[in-house]
Design an enzyme around this catalytic site. Structure first.
Site, PDB file in Angstrom:
ATOM      1  N   GLU A  35       0.861  -1.026   0.038  1.00 43.29           N
ATOM      2  CA  GLU A  35       0.005  -0.091   0.239  1.00 43.29           C
ATOM      3  C   GLU A  35       0.878   1.458   0.175  1.00 43.29           C
ATOM      4  O   GLU A  35       0.587   2.247  -0.692  1.00 43.29           O
ATOM      5  CB  GLU A  35      -0.907   0.142   1.096  1.00 43.29           C
ATOM      6  CG  GLU A  35      -2.269  -0.890   0.907  1.00 43.29           C
ATOM      7  CD  GLU A  35      -2.910  -0.676   0.032  1.00 43.29           C
ATOM      8  OE1 GLU A  35      -3.193   0.612  -0.147  1.00 43.29           O
ATOM      9  OE2 GLU A  35      -3.733  -1.595  -0.659  1.00 43.29           O
ATOM     10  N   CYS A 190     -10.658   1.918 -15.321  1.00 45.67           N
ATOM     11  CA  CYS A 190     -10.921   3.390 -15.006  1.00 45.67           C
ATOM     12  C   CYS A 190      -9.835   4.122 -15.143  1.00 45.67           C
ATOM     13  O   CYS A 190      -9.529   4.624 -13.851  1.00 45.67           O
ATOM     14  CB  CYS A 190     -12.045   3.574 -13.962  1.00 45.67           C
ATOM     15  SG  CYS A 190     -12.547   5.342 -14.065  1.00 45.67           S
TER      16      CYS A 190
END
Ligand code: SF4
Length: 348
Positions: A35, A190
Site C-alpha cells: 500500500e 478506469c
C-alpha cells in the site's frame, strides 16, 4: 449490499487480478508495504521493488533491524522517500510498542507514521475483514467519474464528499474482495487517461460516461506558478570515488546521500577549501532541472578532479562513494542521474 458493490464484485470474480505478489500471502506486513509503495506509483513499477524489498526484509522485525541507509537504498528510484523513512520508523514502533503485531483497527493504525486513513482502511479490510472504507487515487477517480463529483479530490470539501460516498458504498460482506476490486478497477479499467468503459461494470450507470465528460473527472488541482530555485552541486572526484554527504533526516531528501552544494559556480573555491580538497581540473557540466511537487530546482553540476590529501571523510556524514563498485546507500534522483552521466576517467 448496494448494487454498486454487487456489480463490482461480479466483475472482480471474473476479471480482477488475484495473483499480484502482495495478494498471494495477505499478511498485514505485506499489504502495508504494498500500500505504501502503491501510493503515487503504478503497479507495474512497484512489483520489482516490492519483490526486492520483501526478499531482503521478509518480516517486520527484519525491516525494524535494518539501517536507514539500506532501506533508502532499496527505495532508490521509487521517489517520495518520506514513505521509506516512515516505513522504517513504523516497523520499529510495531516491534517496540505492539510486540511485532500490526494493530487491527483503523483508529490504531492511523496513529502509525505514514499510515493515513485510506491505507489504514485497506490493511484493516484486506487483512482483518474489518468494515472500513478506502479512498486512494484509484478509488477517487472511479467515484468522481461515476457520481460526477466536481472539484479537486485533494480539496477539503470534495474529499469529504468522496469519503462519504466511499463509506456508504462499502459492503459488510466480502469486504477484502471489495477493497481489492475497487482499487483494481481504477488501476486497470478506469485509468487516468484511457478508461476502457466497455469493459467496466458501470458502463450503464456511470454519470461521466453517459454525459461524455470523463475528461473532467476527477477535477484538476488549481494551478499555481511553481517557484524556481537553483543550486550548484560539487562532484569532487578522486580515483573514481566521489564525495557524498548525508542529508539531515528531516527536510528535503532527508537521510539520502547527495553532493556538497553551494549557491554559485563562483563559490566553488571556498566550498573546496572548506572541504579541505585540492583542485586539479574542473568541468562545468550542463545544467538540468529537477521538479518537486512545490518547486523547480535548476542544478548546475561542477565536476572537480581533486588531489589525494590526508583528508578522511567524516564517518556517518560523508562517504567517498565508489562509482565502479557502489555502496548500498540511498541516493537522490539527481545524484543517480549525474553519476550515470559522469565521464569515464579510467583513461586519465
Ligand atoms: S464507465 Fe468508464 S469512466 Fe465510468 S467508471 Fe467505468 S471506466 Fe470509469
Amino acid at each position: 449490499m448496494t448494487s454498486f458493490a454487487k456489480q463490482l464484485l461480479d466483475w472482480f470474480d471474473q476479471h480482477g487480478r488475484k495473483s499480484l505478489p502482495w495478494q498471494t500471502d495477505k499478511t498485514p506486513y505485506r499489504v502495508w508495504v504494498s500500500e505504501i509503495m502503491l501510493q503515487q506509483t503504478q503497479v507495474a513499477t512497484v512489483i520489482p521493488y516490492f519483490k526486492k524489498f520483501l526478499g531482503r526484509f521478509p518480516a517486520v522485525d527484519e525491516l525494524a533491524a535494518a539501517t536507514e541507509d539500506e532501506v533508502l537504498h532499496l527505495w532508490t528510484g521509487l521517489g517520495y522517500y518520506a514513505r521509506a523513512r516512515n516505513l522504517h520508523i513504523t516497523a520499529k514502533k510495531i516491534m517496540a510498542a505492539h510486540n511485532g503485531e500490526f494493530p487491527a483497527t483503523v483508529d490504531e493504525l492511523i496513529t502509525l507514521p505514514g499510515i493515513g486513513r485510506s491505507t489504514a482502511g485497506a490493511i484493516a479490510a484486506i487483512c482483518h475483514d474489518t468494515h472500513a472504507a478506502i479512498l486512494d487515487g484509484n478509488v477517487k477517480r472511479v467515484l468522481a467519474r461515476h457520481f460526477t463529483i466536481d472539484g479537486w479530490p485533494g480539496g477539503t470539501e470534495t474529499q469529504k464528499l468522496l469519503w462519504k460516498k466511499a463509506e456508504a458504498l462499502t459492503p459488510h460482506d466480502r469486504i477484502a474482495d471489495y477493497t481489492q476490486a475497487i482499487m483494481d478497477l481504477g488501476a486497470t479499467v478506469c485509468t487516468r487517461s484511457a478508461p476502457d468503459c466497455p469493459a467496466c461494470p458501470y458502463f450503464n450507470s456511470c454519470g461521466a460516461r453517459i454525459n461524455g465528460t470523463i475528461g473532467q473527472y476527477p477535477g484538476k488541482k488549481p494551478k499555481k506558478v511553481m517557484p524556481l530555485k537553483s543550486t550548484v552541486m560539487l562532484i569532487a572526484e578522486l580515483n573514481r570515488n566521489v564525495l557524498l554527504q548525508k542529508r539531515p533526516s528531516k527536510g528535503l531528501w532527508g537521510g539520502l546521500w547527495s553532493f556538497p552544494e553551494c549557491e554559485s559556480v563562483n563559490a566553488i573555491d571556498s566550498l573546496l577549501q572548506s572541504l579541505n580538497l585540492e583542485e586539479l581540473e574542473r568541468t562545468v557540466m550542463p545544467q538540468f532541472r529537477h521538479t518537486f511537487t512545490h518547486y523547480h530546482l535548476d542544478i548546475e553540476p561542477v565536476r572537480v578532479i581533486v588531489r589525494e590529501t590526508n583528508r578522511i571523510a567524516e564517518p556517518g556524514e560523508e562517504i567517498w562513494f565508489n562509482v565502479s563498485a557502489p555502496q548500498l546507500i540511498g541516493l537522490t534522483k539527481p545524484v543517480t542521474k549525474m553519476l550515470a552521466e559522469l565521464p569515464d576517467n579510467e583513461a586519465q
